[in-house]
Design an enzyme around this catalytic site. Structure first.
Site, mmCIF file in Angstrom:
data_model
loop_
_atom_site.group_PDB
_atom_site.id
_atom_site.type_symbol
_atom_site.label_atom_id
_atom_site.label_comp_id
_atom_site.label_asym_id
_atom_site.label_seq_id
_atom_site.Cartn_x
_atom_site.Cartn_y
_atom_site.Cartn_z
ATOM 1 N N HIS A 117 40.020 29.938 33.106
ATOM 2 C CA HIS A 117 38.304 30.896 33.305
ATOM 3 C C HIS A 117 38.562 31.288 31.720
ATOM 4 O O HIS A 117 37.400 31.781 30.931
ATOM 5 C CB HIS A 117 38.735 32.447 33.968
ATOM 6 C CG HIS A 117 39.108 32.172 35.236
ATOM 7 N ND1 HIS A 117 39.345 33.093 35.487
ATOM 8 C CD2 HIS A 117 38.657 31.021 36.248
ATOM 9 C CE1 HIS A 117 39.135 33.318 36.867
ATOM 10 N NE2 HIS A 117 39.193 32.242 37.041
ATOM 11 N N CYS A 128 24.614 21.939 23.218
ATOM 12 C CA CYS A 128 25.131 20.829 22.705
ATOM 13 C C CYS A 128 26.324 20.864 23.228
ATOM 14 O O CYS A 128 27.569 19.876 22.275
ATOM 15 C CB CYS A 128 25.290 20.357 21.232
ATOM 16 S SG CYS A 128 25.395 21.111 20.171
HETATM 17 P P1 OAD Z 1 42.217 42.148 39.479
HETATM 18 O O1 OAD Z 1 41.897 43.376 38.930
HETATM 19 O O2 OAD Z 1 41.471 41.369 40.771
HETATM 20 O O3 OAD Z 1 43.597 42.216 40.177
HETATM 21 C C1 OAD Z 1 44.983 42.521 38.824
HETATM 22 C C2 OAD Z 1 46.206 42.895 39.858
HETATM 23 O O4 OAD Z 1 47.008 43.465 38.691
HETATM 24 C C3 OAD Z 1 46.300 43.775 40.960
HETATM 25 O O5 OAD Z 1 46.420 42.652 42.097
HETATM 26 C C4 OAD Z 1 47.161 44.946 40.903
HETATM 27 O O6 OAD Z 1 47.763 45.417 41.244
HETATM 28 C C5 OAD Z 1 47.840 44.132 39.422
HETATM 29 N N1 OAD Z 1 48.237 45.088 38.347
HETATM 30 C C6 OAD Z 1 48.611 46.177 37.797
HETATM 31 N N2 OAD Z 1 49.083 46.376 36.917
HETATM 32 C C7 OAD Z 1 50.346 45.306 36.836
HETATM 33 C C8 OAD Z 1 51.124 45.861 36.004
HETATM 34 N N3 OAD Z 1 51.496 46.475 35.236
HETATM 35 N N4 OAD Z 1 51.762 44.063 36.270
HETATM 36 C C9 OAD Z 1 52.193 43.316 37.365
HETATM 37 N N5 OAD Z 1 51.215 43.764 38.068
HETATM 38 C C10 OAD Z 1 49.124 44.826 37.458
HETATM 39 O O7 OAD Z 1 42.847 40.563 38.422
HETATM 40 P P2 OAD Z 1 42.963 39.228 39.096
HETATM 41 O O8 OAD Z 1 43.734 38.674 40.172
HETATM 42 O O9 OAD Z 1 43.124 38.044 37.583
HETATM 43 O O10 OAD Z 1 37.114 35.704 36.152
HETATM 44 O O11 OAD Z 1 41.448 38.080 38.704
HETATM 45 C C11 OAD Z 1 41.325 37.761 38.850
HETATM 46 C C12 OAD Z 1 39.878 37.135 38.289
HETATM 47 O O12 OAD Z 1 38.742 37.728 38.852
HETATM 48 C C13 OAD Z 1 39.944 37.204 36.774
HETATM 49 O O13 OAD Z 1 40.037 36.496 35.679
HETATM 50 C C14 OAD Z 1 38.253 37.981 36.313
HETATM 51 C C15 OAD Z 1 37.935 37.963 37.407
HETATM 52 O O14 OAD Z 1 35.931 38.412 38.155
HETATM 53 C C16 OAD Z 1 36.381 35.562 36.244
HETATM 54 O O15 OAD Z 1 35.384 36.843 35.127
HETATM 55 C C17 OAD Z 1 35.714 34.240 36.431
#
Ligand code: OAD
Length: 245
Positions: A117, A128
């Site tokens: 991402h 550009c």
């Molecule tokens: P999310 O916010 O959707 O999910 C975060 C996950 O981390 C959840 O399942 C939580 O349970 C878990 N979590 C929280 N604390 C934790 C810890 N200490 N250890 C392990 N896990 C923990 O985030 P992503 O899945 O990364 O994209 O989201 C994916 C994408 O959605 C991001 O890259 C972003 C967002 O929109 C873009 O901006 C393109």
């Protein structure tokens, strides 16, 4: 916390592939997106994380990214990031793929981080495609113009945009090839990244291990879940692999 089955499987693995999400940085103090109090609970992604939003109000979008960039600059990698960096040299092949834009894997010493991402420290001209790093990037409030006249935007993937082709190809190939796939700190709701664990399991026959304190959308397909924060689990996983060898 780390079962013998997981430690043994990992200690004999040929290729370990890892997909990280926002949860891996939560213990550093970086907000996740979809947890209670996460970024998408407070802000509307359609107003901040799309090209249409940027064209409609570039200053607003820049202010939001500048705030996030500042927040990230003031935090440090946590023990989970450091453990992942140490895991790199423990297998014949190790592939680290992240959805995070926060640079914390790199700051913890991980080499070869495959960013699906983008990276919040980079900016790029919309005409550009010139890329600007760190201090060269617009520092604050207002959108800047490239010398070619194009608007400069954060070099991250917004909703509705394609992922960087090379990184997605690498991640897909790693998912097919690995024998263990770790999905860490991701809700598994954003595609195509969320497809990778499925590819690893169905096409590659990999063992799928999730590290997440809460069940994610991937929970029903994982072979093992270590349901605790990654900053606690990953250092123990590292120790367990060393002990199993
Ligand atoms: P999310 O916010 O959707 O999910 C975060 C996950 O981390 C959840 O399942 C939580 O349970 C878990 N979590 C929280 N604390 C934790 C810890 N200490 N250890 C392990 N896990 C923990 O985030 P992503 O899945 O990364 O994209 O989201 C994916 C994408 O959605 C991001 O890259 C972003 C967002 O929109 C873009 O901006 C393109």
């Amino acid at each position: 916390m780390v079962s013998e089955i997981i430690a043994n499987k990992l200690s004999n693995a040929r290729h370990v592939a890892v997909l990280t999400g926002a949860g891996v940085s939560a213990e550093s103090g970086v907000p996740t997106f979809r947890d209670a109090g996460g970024l998408w609970a407070k802000y509307d992604p359609q107003q901040l994380a799309t090209e249409a939003a940027f064209r409609a109000d570039p200053d607003l979008v820049w202010r939001w990214y500048s705030w996030r960039r500042q927040l990230i600059a003031n935090v440090n990698p946590n023990p989970g990031h450091f453990a992942l960096a140490a895991l790199h040299d423990m297998f014949p092949r190790f592939s680290l793929v992240t959805q995070n834009v926060d640079n914390l894997h790199q700051r913890a010493g991980s080499r070869e981080v495959h960013e699906l991402h983008g990276n919040i420290e980079r900016s790029r001209c919309m005409i550009c495609e010139a890329v600007f790093h760190g201090d060269e990037a617009p520092p604050g409030e207002h959108v800047l113009q490239c010398s070619c006249g194009g608007a400069i935007r954060p070099d991250v993937v917004w909703f509705g945009e394609q992922l960087p082709e090379k990184e997605l190809r690498f991640a897909t190939e790693a998912a097919v090839d690995c024998d263990v796939f770790l999905t860490i700190g991701t809700s598994g709701q954003v595609y195509p990244a969320a497809q990778l664990p499925l590819i690893a399991k169905q096409q590659g026959g990999a063992m799928l291990i999730e590290i997440n304190p809460e069940p994610s959308a991937l929970a029903s397909m994982v072979d093992e879940c270590i349901c605790s924060p990654s900053g606690e689990v990953l250092p123990r996983l590292l120790d367990a692999i060393k002990a199993a060898r």
